[in-house]
Design a protein around this motif. Structure first.
Motif, short mmCIF file in Angstrom:
data_model
loop_
_atom_site.label_atom_id
_atom_site.label_comp_id
_atom_site.label_asym_id
_atom_site.label_seq_id
_atom_site.Cartn_x
_atom_site.Cartn_y
_atom_site.Cartn_z
N MET A 123 0.70 -1.17 -0.16
CA MET A 123 0.16 0.07 -0.30
C MET A 123 0.99 1.14 0.02
O MET A 123 0.43 1.77 -0.90
CB MET A 123 -0.95 0.05 1.73
CG MET A 123 -2.02 -1.24 0.74
SD MET A 123 -3.29 -0.16 1.31
CE MET A 123 -3.67 0.67 2.78
N LEU A 144 -4.60 -7.23 4.63
CA LEU A 144 -3.36 -6.27 5.03
C LEU A 144 -3.03 -6.92 6.34
O LEU A 144 -2.82 -7.69 7.39
CB LEU A 144 -4.40 -4.65 5.26
CG LEU A 144 -3.82 -3.69 5.69
CD1 LEU A 144 -2.45 -3.39 5.35
CD2 LEU A 144 -4.38 -2.80 6.16
N ARG A 146 -0.23 -4.86 9.09
CA ARG A 146 -0.55 -3.97 9.60
C ARG A 146 1.20 -3.51 9.45
O ARG A 146 0.80 -1.89 9.58
CB ARG A 146 -0.64 -3.57 10.62
CG ARG A 146 -2.79 -3.93 10.54
CD ARG A 146 -2.98 -3.47 12.18
NE ARG A 146 -4.36 -3.64 11.97
CZ ARG A 146 -5.61 -4.62 11.56
NH1 ARG A 146 -4.76 -5.86 11.11
NH2 ARG A 146 -6.29 -4.55 11.60
N ALA B 126 -9.05 0.89 4.38
CA ALA B 126 -7.55 0.48 4.53
C ALA B 126 -6.94 0.80 6.07
O ALA B 126 -6.86 0.89 6.90
CB ALA B 126 -7.18 -0.30 3.87
N ASN B 127 -6.41 2.29 5.58
CA ASN B 127 -5.29 2.59 5.89
C ASN B 127 -5.98 3.36 7.74
O ASN B 127 -5.62 3.34 9.05
CB ASN B 127 -5.31 4.26 5.24
CG ASN B 127 -3.82 3.91 4.17
OD1 ASN B 127 -2.97 2.74 4.45
ND2 ASN B 127 -4.21 4.31 3.27
N LEU B 129 -9.06 2.22 8.83
CA LEU B 129 -8.90 0.80 10.18
C LEU B 129 -7.76 -0.21 10.40
O LEU B 129 -7.66 -0.86 10.92
CB LEU B 129 -10.03 -0.13 9.74
CG LEU B 129 -11.30 0.52 9.65
CD1 LEU B 129 -12.19 -0.38 8.58
CD2 LEU B 129 -11.83 0.70 10.99
N ALA B 130 -6.56 -0.09 9.81
CA ALA B 130 -5.21 -0.06 10.08
C ALA B 130 -5.05 -0.22 12.24
O ALA B 130 -4.72 -0.94 12.13
CB ALA B 130 -4.27 0.09 9.85
N ASN B 132 -7.22 -0.19 13.89
CA ASN B 132 -8.10 -0.72 14.63
C ASN B 132 -7.64 -2.37 15.24
O ASN B 132 -7.60 -2.88 14.15
CB ASN B 132 -8.79 -0.90 14.37
CG ASN B 132 -9.95 -1.77 15.49
OD1 ASN B 132 -9.87 -2.56 16.09
ND2 ASN B 132 -11.47 -2.12 15.06
N THR B 133 -6.34 -3.03 15.37
CA THR B 133 -6.13 -3.57 15.91
C THR B 133 -7.08 -5.10 16.37
O THR B 133 -6.41 -6.68 15.98
CB THR B 133 -4.17 -3.87 16.92
OG1 THR B 133 -4.90 -4.00 18.04
CG2 THR B 133 -3.33 -3.47 16.56
N CYS B 135 -9.14 -6.31 14.04
CA CYS B 135 -10.11 -6.43 13.31
C CYS B 135 -9.15 -7.08 12.05
O CYS B 135 -8.03 -6.83 11.87
CB CYS B 135 -11.10 -4.93 12.69
SG CYS B 135 -9.86 -3.68 12.07
N ILE B 137 -8.21 -6.57 8.32
CA ILE B 137 -8.15 -6.12 7.01
C ILE B 137 -8.04 -6.86 5.53
O ILE B 137 -6.87 -7.45 5.73
CB ILE B 137 -7.58 -4.95 6.70
CG1 ILE B 137 -7.93 -4.17 8.53
CG2 ILE B 137 -8.55 -3.65 5.84
CD1 ILE B 137 -7.06 -2.64 8.41
#
Lengths: 266, 266
Positions: A123, A144, A146, B126-127, B129-130, B132-133, B135, B137
Motif C-alpha cells: 500500500m 492487510l 499492518r 484500509a489506512n 482501520l489499520a 484497529n488491531t 479487526c 482487513i
DNA sequence: CGCAAGTTGTTTGTTTTCGTAAATGTTCGA
DNA sequence: TCGAACATTTACGAAAACAAACAACTTGCG
C-alpha cells in the motif's frame, strides 16, 4: 498566502526520511536557518508537517511507528540502491514492486518515470506512486499486514498470476552465504515466488544488513534472478557464484545530496 | 491567433524537474523576465502550474486537493451519519466498505469494534482501520483511482465475488426522487453491484447533498437495500416508497461533540 | 499602404522574500 | 535548580520579484 519553491522539496525530503532538520535543510538550499524556519512554520500552519525543536516531522496519523523508524534506518543507503535500480528501469514497461522498505525507496525514485504500469502488493508503494500521474497503478488484493502495509495471501498470488511483468523488483529479509533469499513470513514468500514466475526479468534490492541476518523461509536463489542491487560487495565466494549464474551484481555508493540543489541540468 | 510556443515547453520542463524558475526560463528562451512571468501567469490561470515566488511548480495533486476539500465538506454531518450506521453494526461480523467519503467516516466510527472482517476497495478505509488491531482487513485488488484512493475494475469485482458479507455499507454520488442510487463512474458501479449481490444485508450512507444532485449511471434502487442512513428527511413520496419496500430509513442529527469552542475571557 | 490585434521589452512603483541581529524559549547535563 | 548551548521568535532594512502601464515591434487583413 504565497508559496515557495522550497516547500514541495522540503515535503519530499520529509516523506523520504521521515523527518527534516533546520540545519540540514539550510545547507541543502543554501539559505539561512531563519529562512528554513519560516518555511517550516508555513508548512506546519498548513498542516503538512509537525514542527519540532530543531526541525519538523511528518504529521502523526501516518502508520506504524516501528515501521517509520525502520524506514528512516539507512535511508541514505536505501536511496542509493534504489536510484541505481531505477536507473536501469526504462519508461513504458510493466513492473511489479513488492513489500519492503527498499522497494518503497525504488518507488520514490520512479516518480519521474513515464508510462509505467506498476502492480504492487504494498500500500505504501501505491501511495507513493500515486503522485506520478504518468503511470498506472494496480494494487493486488490481499490481507492487510499492518506492520508494513503489505497485502498477502491467496488473493495477492491469484491477482499476480493474471499478469506477466516486464520486470519485478523484490526485497527480502535476509540473504545467506549460499545466495538464498530468505524471509520470515511464509505468506509473503508465496507472493514473491508467484512474482518470480510471472516476470521476464527479476531483480533483488537488498542493503548490506541483509547479509548478516537470517530468516526461516526460502524464497529463491540468486541463481534464479537477473540482477541484484546492493550497497556492499558480496562475500568473495558468493560474488563468484553470481558470476557463474550470470546474475549481475550492481554495487552502489551513498552520495551526499545535501549540496546545493540548483546545479544546472544539461 | 498563435498560441505561445513557449508554453508547451515550459510545461515539459516543469514536469521533468518538478519546478521552473523565471530566471532559468528567461535564459533558456532568450527573453526577458517579464515575458516569462506573463507566461507563468497564463499557465497558472489555466491551472497547469502553481505560481510561486521566483517561478512555478507542478500543481500538487490537483485531484488530491479536491478530494481533501470534499472530505472536509460537511464533516460533522458525515460523522453523525457514520455514527448511527456504526452503532447498528455488531462486533464479529464480515463487512464491506466501499468508496466514498461517508464510508470512510463509517470506518472511523468502527475503530473500537472488535473481531470484524472488513473488506474494502478503498485505500483510505484500509489506512484508517489499520489502527484497529482487533479487526482483520482485506483489500480488494484493482486499478488505483488517484482521485479518491478507490480500487476499481475487474480485479475488484473478481475479488468481491469470492466473499459473502454479513453486511455491506455503500455510498453513492446521487440519490434521485425515484429512489435510484446513481454514480459517475461505470467501473465503480460494477463494483457496487457486485457488493450488493454478495451481501446478506446492505445499507446506504448518504448525506442530504446527494438528494439534490444527479449522476448518469444507475447502481440500484433503495428497494434493493435494507436500510439507509442520512441526515435529512426523505421527500414524502420517497419515504412512503421506502416503507413499502421495507427499507429502513435512519435519520441522524449532528451533535456538537467538539466541546466548548474557544472563548477568550474578557 | 494603413489599421487592428497580439506579443515583447522597458519603466515604474509596490509587494514579497531574505539575511542580520537582538530578545526570548527550550533542552539537557551537572 | 541552575546555567550553558542551542533553537526560536521578532523586527527591520536591503534586495529580489512582482504587476501594471506604455512604447516598439510583428503579423494578418483589406
Amino acid at each position: 498566502m504565497s508559496q515557495t519553491l522550497r516547500h514541495p522539496e522540503i515535503l519530499e525530503i520529509a516523506r523520504r526520511d521521515g523527518k527534516v532538520t533546520v540545519e540540514r535543510l539550510a545547507a541543502h538550499f543554501g539559505v539561512t536557518l531563519q529562512t528554513i524556519r519560516r518555511d517550516l512554520t508555513d508548512l506546519a500552519e498548513a498542516g503538512r508537517l509537525d514542527r519540532v525543536h530543531g526541525g519538523a516531522v511528518l504529521p502523526s496519523g501516518t502508520s506504524n511507528i516501528g515501521y517509520e523508524e525502520r524506514r528512516a534506518l539507512n535511508a541514505d543507503t536505501k536511496r542509493a540502491i534504489a536510484r541505481a535500480c531505477a536507473a536501469d528501469i526504462p519508461d513504458g514497461i510493466s513492473l511489479f514492486l513488492n513489500i519492503g522498505t527498499t522497494t518503497e525507496a525504488v518507488a520514490r525514485e520512479l516518480l519521474h518515470h513515464r508510462d509505467l504500469l506498476v502492480v504492487t502488493n504494498n500500500m505504501n508503494v501505491a501511495n507513493i506512486l500515486a503522485a506520478n500521474t504518468d503511470c498506472e497503478i494496480v494494487v493486488t488484493g490481499g490481507q492487510l499486514r499492518r506492520a508494513d502495509g503489505g497485502l498477502v495471501g491467496p488473493l495477492a498470488t491469484g491477482t499476480i498470476r493474471q499478469f506477466k511483468f516486464d520486470c519485478a523488483v523484490i526485497g527480502c529479509s535476509a540473504l545467506d552465504a549460499d545466495g538464498d533469499l530468505l524471509d520470515f513470513d511464509i505468506q509473503e514468500v508465496s507472493v514473491s515466488q508467484a512474482i518470480l514466475r510471472q516476470s521476464r526479468r527479476t531483480v533483488l534490492v537488498a542493503d548490506h544488513t541483509k547479509l548478516s541476518r537470517t530468516a526461516p523461509v526460502r524464497i529463491a536463489s540468486l541463481a534464479d534472478l537477473d540482477a541484484m542491487y546492493s550497497d556492499a560487495d558480496l562475500p568473495e565466494k558468493l560474488a563468484a557464484d553470481c558470476e557463474g549464474w550470470a546474475t549481475e551484481v550492481v554495487r552502489s555508493w551513498v552520495v551526499d545530496d545535501a549540496g546545493p540543489s540548483w546545479q544546472e541540468p544539461g
